[in-house]
Design a protein around this motif. Structure first.
Motif, PDB file in Angstrom:
ATOM      1  N   GLY A  16      -6.623 -31.863   9.900  1.00 47.63           N
ATOM      2  CA  GLY A  16      -5.850 -32.722   9.028  1.00 47.63           C
ATOM      3  C   GLY A  16      -6.189 -32.502   7.570  1.00 47.63           C
ATOM      4  O   GLY A  16      -6.704 -31.445   7.178  1.00 47.63           O
TER       5      GLY A  16
ATOM      6  N   LEU B  22      -4.506 -37.809   6.866  1.00 43.17           N
ATOM      7  CA  LEU B  22      -3.600 -37.476   7.953  1.00 43.17           C
ATOM      8  C   LEU B  22      -4.397 -36.649   8.950  1.00 43.17           C
ATOM      9  O   LEU B  22      -4.895 -35.567   8.607  1.00 43.17           O
TER      10      LEU B  22
ATOM     11  N   THR C  66      -2.051 -36.538  19.331  1.00 44.81           N
ATOM     12  CA  THR C  66      -1.717 -37.750  18.595  1.00 44.81           C
ATOM     13  C   THR C  66      -1.890 -37.488  17.112  1.00 44.81           C
ATOM     14  O   THR C  66      -2.645 -36.606  16.695  1.00 44.81           O
ATOM     15  N   VAL C  67      -1.160 -38.242  16.296  1.00 43.89           N
ATOM     16  CA  VAL C  67      -1.212 -38.134  14.844  1.00 43.89           C
ATOM     17  C   VAL C  67      -1.602 -39.495  14.285  1.00 43.89           C
ATOM     18  O   VAL C  67      -1.063 -40.529  14.711  1.00 43.89           O
TER      19      VAL C  67
ATOM     20  N   TRP D  86       8.727 -31.217  14.344  1.00 42.65           N
ATOM     21  CA  TRP D  86       7.313 -31.316  14.704  1.00 42.65           C
ATOM     22  C   TRP D  86       7.148 -31.912  16.091  1.00 42.65           C
ATOM     23  O   TRP D  86       6.314 -31.448  16.885  1.00 42.65           O
TER      24      TRP D  86
ATOM     25  N   GLU E 104      -2.238 -45.009  14.231  1.00 43.28           N
ATOM     26  CA  GLU E 104      -1.550 -44.010  15.034  1.00 43.28           C
ATOM     27  C   GLU E 104      -0.064 -43.960  14.704  1.00 43.28           C
ATOM     28  O   GLU E 104       0.625 -44.986  14.673  1.00 43.28           O
TER      29      GLU E 104
ATOM     30  N   TYR F 159      -4.841 -34.957  12.913  1.00 46.77           N
ATOM     31  CA  TYR F 159      -4.222 -34.496  14.155  1.00 46.77           C
ATOM     32  C   TYR F 159      -5.320 -34.335  15.208  1.00 46.77           C
ATOM     33  O   TYR F 159      -6.379 -33.783  14.938  1.00 46.77           O
TER      34      TYR F 159
ATOM     35  N   CYS G  53       0.234 -30.122   5.009  1.00 47.97           N
ATOM     36  CA  CYS G  53      -0.341 -31.409   5.420  1.00 47.97           C
ATOM     37  C   CYS G  53      -0.349 -32.447   4.301  1.00 47.97           C
ATOM     38  O   CYS G  53       0.083 -33.580   4.514  1.00 47.97           O
TER      39      CYS G  53
END
Length: 341
Positions: free
Chosen positions: A114, A21, A40-41, A77, A47, A23, A179
């Motif tokens: 992340g 994951l 963006t994640v 979030w 994405e 970020y 996370c």
């Protein structure tokens, strides 16, 4: 003769139990046309959502919408990352500029953070790293709970950030505890999408006659793939340059393999073919070089080709940063090992 390619493919498959994951937050100063803040994640290279200072509402991609509806924490979030964080994050770039005695110019601050989760062993790891104007700048040691200056110019910023113990402890909780939990939730909702296979479109891009040609595959998923050249059914090693696997904006991937044609006669092109193999797909995609007669793309137009394929101007900078980071992450897992030793 495909032993090397098969081994490469198996090596990539063997790491499928590891999930990530990531970020990406960026602040931009002095670049007209770009949002001042972008975030963006990315889950397992795909994405999940995006937002920027021009668009106050986060964009969540289709596969994650159900999760967002059912989990209020993730909706929170959206608000915090896209509305609250942008103010503090943009302040960071101003503080760094002041510490470096910079009063103007164009500058970019990128935060890459992340966690990873090994589904097989259960082990987790987190990381947090900053780059400034394209160079490594600062990293947080989540065990020692201190910042590491990655270049001499960052030492002053390190001393300031080290004094903010609450911020450091919050980051420790975020990337070592929260996370991994969120990553597992994302995987629960998105596993069907994340485990699908999507075949690419394959084309040739000719640099110049009798020089080199690039076999270009785009739009495939997942990123566990290999590409190589064959002549008369035998894999070629000399004169072949393999490119990295890079992400597209839609969550798919692209890659290329160049072949030197300087000593190949035109009538012999039919003896060469490009082979693409994707994990989970039994049949290879084989494209003969002589099809280049029908589809010729001038190499000098490649940047425009990539833009037409969906790289919007406002997202180009962040996309390049993410692509570069994913390549860096694959090559330099040793950095994370040092961080979490």
């Amino acid at each position: 003769m495909k032993i090397l390619s098969v081994l490469l493919l198996l090596c990539r498959v063997s790491s499928a139990e590891k999930h990530s994951l990531d970020y990406f937050l960026s602040a931009v100063y002095g670049l007209p046309g770009f949002p001042e803040f972008m975030a963006t994640v990315v889950v397992d290279g795909v994405e999940l959502g995006y937002c920027d200072s021009n668009n106050k509402t986060a964009k969540v991609y289709d596969w994650a919408t159900e999760m967002m509806r059912n989990t209020p924490d993730h909706q929170k979030w959206d608000s915090e990352l896209c509305l609250e964080n942008q103010h503090s994050f943009r302040a960071h770039i101003v503080d760094i500029m002041q510490s470096l005695n910079q009063s103007g110019g164009a500058h970019v601050l990128l935060m890459m953070s992340g966690c990873e989760w090994d589904e097989e062993t259960g082990e987790t790891a987190g990381f947090l790293k900053y780059s400034y104007d394209g160079d490594d700048f600062m990293a947080l040691d989540l065990k020692a709970l201190t910042w590491t200056a990655l270049k001499p110019e960052a030492l002053r910023t390190k001393l300031i950030w080290d004094a903010d113990k609450q911020r450091i402890n919050n980051r420790k909780k975020s990337y070592l505890h929260d996370c991994p939990i969120w990553l597992k939730e994302y995987l629960t909702y998105g596993r069907k999408f994340l485990q699908q296979t999507v075949l690419p479109s394959v084309s040739f891009i000719e640099k110049s006659p009798s020089s080199s040609v690039s076999c270009f595959a785009t739009g495939f998923y997942p990123d566990r793939a290999v590409m190589f050249w064959r002549k008369d059914g035998e894999e070629l090693y000399e004169g072949v340059d393999h490119g990295e696997i890079l992400p597209n904006n839609d969550g798919t991937f692209q890659m290329s393999a160049d072949l030197n044609l300087s000593s190949v006669k035109l009538e012999d092109w039919k003896r060469y073919e490009c082979v693409f193999q994707l994990s989970g797909v039994e049949e290879d995609i084989v494209t003969r070089l002589d099809t280049l007669y029908n589809v010729v793309v001038c190499y000098s137009s490649l940047p425009w080709l990539l833009i037409i394929m969906g790289v919007a101007a406002g997202l180009l900078l962040l996309s390049v940063c993410i692509a570069g980071f994913i390549v860096w992450r694959k090559k330099k897992n040793g950095y994370q090992n040092v961080q979490h030793a």
